[in-house]
Design a protein around this motif. Sequence first.
Motif, PDB file in Angstrom:
ATOM      1  N   TRP A   1       5.923  -0.902 -37.460  1.00  0.00           N
ATOM      2  CA  TRP A   1       4.732  -1.675 -37.106  1.00  0.00           C
ATOM      3  C   TRP A   1       3.688  -1.635 -38.163  1.00  0.00           C
ATOM      4  CZ3 TRP A   1       4.523   0.374 -31.459  1.00  0.00           C
ATOM      5  CH2 TRP A   1       5.458  -0.295 -30.689  1.00  0.00           C
TER       6      TRP A   1
ATOM      7  N   TRP B 194       8.179   2.458 -34.359  1.00  0.00           N
ATOM      8  CA  TRP B 194       6.805   2.919 -34.621  1.00  0.00           C
ATOM      9  C   TRP B 194       6.492   2.809 -36.110  1.00  0.00           C
ATOM     10  CZ3 TRP B 194       2.809   4.483 -31.557  1.00  0.00           C
ATOM     11  CH2 TRP B 194       1.756   5.161 -32.178  1.00  0.00           C
ATOM     12  N   ALA B 195       7.445   3.201 -36.944  1.00  0.00           N
ATOM     13  CA  ALA B 195       7.250   3.150 -38.396  1.00  0.00           C
ATOM     14  C   ALA B 195       7.229   1.716 -38.895  1.00  0.00           C
ATOM     15  CB  ALA B 195       8.342   3.938 -39.107  1.00  0.00           C
TER      16      ALA B 195
ATOM     17  N   ASN C 206       7.122  10.274 -39.038  1.00  0.00           N
ATOM     18  CA  ASN C 206       7.471  10.763 -37.717  1.00  0.00           C
ATOM     19  C   ASN C 206       8.600  11.774 -37.860  1.00  0.00           C
ATOM     20  OD1 ASN C 206       8.624  10.912 -34.991  1.00  0.00           O
ATOM     21  ND2 ASN C 206       7.303   9.159 -34.560  1.00  0.00           N
TER      22      ASN C 206
ATOM     23  N   TRP D 275      12.564   4.255 -30.819  1.00  0.00           N
ATOM     24  CA  TRP D 275      11.107   4.264 -30.752  1.00  0.00           C
ATOM     25  C   TRP D 275      10.511   4.745 -32.064  1.00  0.00           C
ATOM     26  CZ3 TRP D 275       7.591   8.205 -31.253  1.00  0.00           C
ATOM     27  CH2 TRP D 275       6.271   7.876 -30.927  1.00  0.00           C
ATOM     28  N   ARG D 276      11.086   5.791 -32.645  1.00  0.00           N
ATOM     29  CA  ARG D 276      10.550   6.335 -33.894  1.00  0.00           C
ATOM     30  C   ARG D 276      10.662   5.343 -35.044  1.00  0.00           C
ATOM     31  NH1 ARG D 276      11.547  10.353 -30.647  1.00  0.00           N
ATOM     32  NH2 ARG D 276      10.328  12.270 -30.814  1.00  0.00           N
TER      33      ARG D 276
END
Length: 163
Positions: A163, A160-161, A143, A156-157
């Motif tokens: 998950w 996200w990574a 990202n 959030w970034r």
Amino acid sequence: MKSWLKQIAIFGVIFLIMSFAVDTWRTKDIDRQALPELQGLTINNQTIDLKALSFEQPVLVYFWGTWCPVCSVVSPSVDTISQYYPTYSIAMQSGDNETLQAYMNSEEYQFQVINDNDNAIAKSLGVQVTPLVMVIDQGELVNFTTGYVSLLGLWWRIAWASW
């Protein structure tokens, strides 16, 4: 009222599309497939291998400069997130280590800083604008974004990574 909401929604969609297009254009030189080795020496003389660290957990990498006005708004959020996630910054053309350390002290920032005074690291990645935030996981760029990003956007970034 309904027409106002519709106009706001349309404006929001246009804004998101334009933001995505600008971000894509600003990062066109970044190789998304083959991440080069990312090693550097912090201003505290600690050797850091960002790519290797990303195999333990996602790493936030923040390209910035002391001269960058937008960075002065993003850096406090990066500092906050650095207390919870591995965060390393790469200061581009921001002076020698002593000057950079004095700046970090005056702003009371705690995140780790690699001094890229000659832009060698930035050039190896194709970074041309600041601020730029990247998330590296398992040795891959997962990202990235340029320009202003909020604390929520940083979280959030990283999430996200993870998950």
